[in-house]
Design an enzyme around this catalytic site. Structure first.
Site, PDB file in Angstrom:
ATOM      1  N   TYR A 299       7.571  16.027 -34.946  1.00 21.81           N
ATOM      2  CA  TYR A 299       6.710  16.878 -34.132  1.00 21.81           C
ATOM      3  C   TYR A 299       6.722  16.434 -32.676  1.00 21.81           C
ATOM      4  CZ  TYR A 299       2.478  19.042 -32.249  1.00 21.81           C
ATOM      5  OH  TYR A 299       1.589  19.730 -31.465  1.00 21.81           O
TER       6      TYR A 299
ATOM      7  N   LYS B  64       8.388  18.529 -29.547  1.00 21.56           N
ATOM      8  CA  LYS B  64       7.505  19.007 -28.475  1.00 21.56           C
ATOM      9  C   LYS B  64       8.005  18.514 -27.116  1.00 21.56           C
ATOM     10  CE  LYS B  64       4.200  21.158 -28.764  1.00 21.56           C
ATOM     11  NZ  LYS B  64       4.028  22.635 -28.770  1.00 21.56           N
TER      12      LYS B  64
END
Length: 330
Positions: free
Chosen positions: A138, A142
């Site tokens: 994640y 990002k």
């Protein structure tokens, strides 16, 4: 001003779209679930349903809008890299390309302070203090998505990115629900000494930051901004405040950090071997997040976005608790 808000069926996207409508903006929203944006449509939003992995759909979404607030993406710790890459990087590439082709003036990208996570305590983190290696898919994706956004500057797109920390308020389904359910089953323990201080962000304060990003002057462009309430608080005091408000017993039992980390590693290992790789109840990264100090420096947002967080964490928690109680059967 007419804007597009992606991810409007989610917590942050939905709350900001509503706020933008209240400020008099024309708002187009996108989401996969029509029922998740009914309240926005009733308030005057234009809804276009569809999957942002479809470049043609994204082109249509960006027609005739002046700015895009991109809140859509995959969140979480567990899952395969291709899933996070497509949802966070591939989709952002589609949004950037559509902004350029449709002559959108500004793109405000919602990123995450997960880019900083490395399992260690951090206090007063500045935006440039990104680790050389990322702890999870994640955070890695990002950060890659941010780079895609900032790469569009050379083609004339005005861009900003925000990294809000632990956003809560009415509609929050990510921070407290899991903890509440664990405590109902008597499975929640304070990890470590329970004195670690962390940042939270009231959703109302994040709304102000996002709105300011739409209107910010040229000197604010091309930068990433930490967003929080600017006042770190003991994490377990916050958890117990929520539990008391919901008339649940407070967490008093402690678990040593090393023991919790080892249990999480074992839990992850077992789930990796099971068919379908089910999500573990405990993660190593989650253990670190719940046990370590973690706070952000927000001076850049104060300077360039005139960001001044007005809503306290306790007000945001009261808002969450009132909403949560209203969602559950009597």
């Amino acid at each position: 001003m007419k804007i597009l808000v992606t991810g409007a069926s989610g917590f942050i996207g939905g709350r900001f779209a509503r706020f933008a409508l209240e400020q008099g903006l024309q708002v187009r929203v996108n989401g996969r679930r029509a029922e998740g944006v009914e309240h926005l449509v009733k308030r005057g939003a234009e809804f276009v349903q569809g999957d942002l992995t479809d470049p043609e759909l994204v082109q249509r979404l960006c027609q005739d809008v002046e700015a895009v607030v991109h809140c859509a993406g995959a969140v979480g710790v567990w899952g395969r890299y291709p899933h996070f890459y497509q949802a966070n990087v591939g989709v952002t590439e589609n949004v950037v390309e559509a902004c350029l082709k449709q002559r959108v003036r500004r793109l405000v990208h919602l990123s995450s302070p997960s880019v900083y996570f490395d399992g260690h305590a951090h206090v007063d983190l500045r935006e440039e203090q990104v680790p050389t290696r990322f702890s999870d898919h994640y955070g890695a994706t990002k950060y890659l998505a941010e780079q895609k956004v900032f790469g569009a500057q050379e083609f004339g797109l005005e861009v900003l990115a925000l990294r809000p920390r632990f956003v809560t308020g009415a509609g929050d389904t990510s921070i407290f629900p899991r903890l509440i359910n664990m405590q109902r089953k008597r499975r929640l323990s304070i990890i470590g000494n329970g004195l670690n201080k962390v940042d939270f962000t009231s959703m109302q304060n994040l709304n102000d930051a996002l709105f300011s990003s739409l209107l910010a002057s040229d000197e604010a462009l091309g930068k990433v901004y930490n967003i929080s309430n600017g006042a770190p608080v003991p994490l377990w005091d916050v958890v117990n405040y929520v539990l008391r408000r919901l008339e649940l017993p407070p967490v008093t039992r402690h678990m040593p950090y090393g023991l919790a980390y080892a249990a999480a590693a074992l839990n992850e290992g077992v789930c990796m071997l099971l068919p379908g790789r089910p999500e573990p109840a405990l993660f190593r990264l989650g253990v670190a997040v719940m046990a370590k100090d973690f706070s952000l420096n927000i001076e850049r947002a104060r300077r360039y976005l005139d960001y001044d967080p007005q809503v306290s964490i306790w007000t945001a928690l009261d808002e969450f608790c009132q909403w949560w109680q209203g969602q559950r059967p009597a």
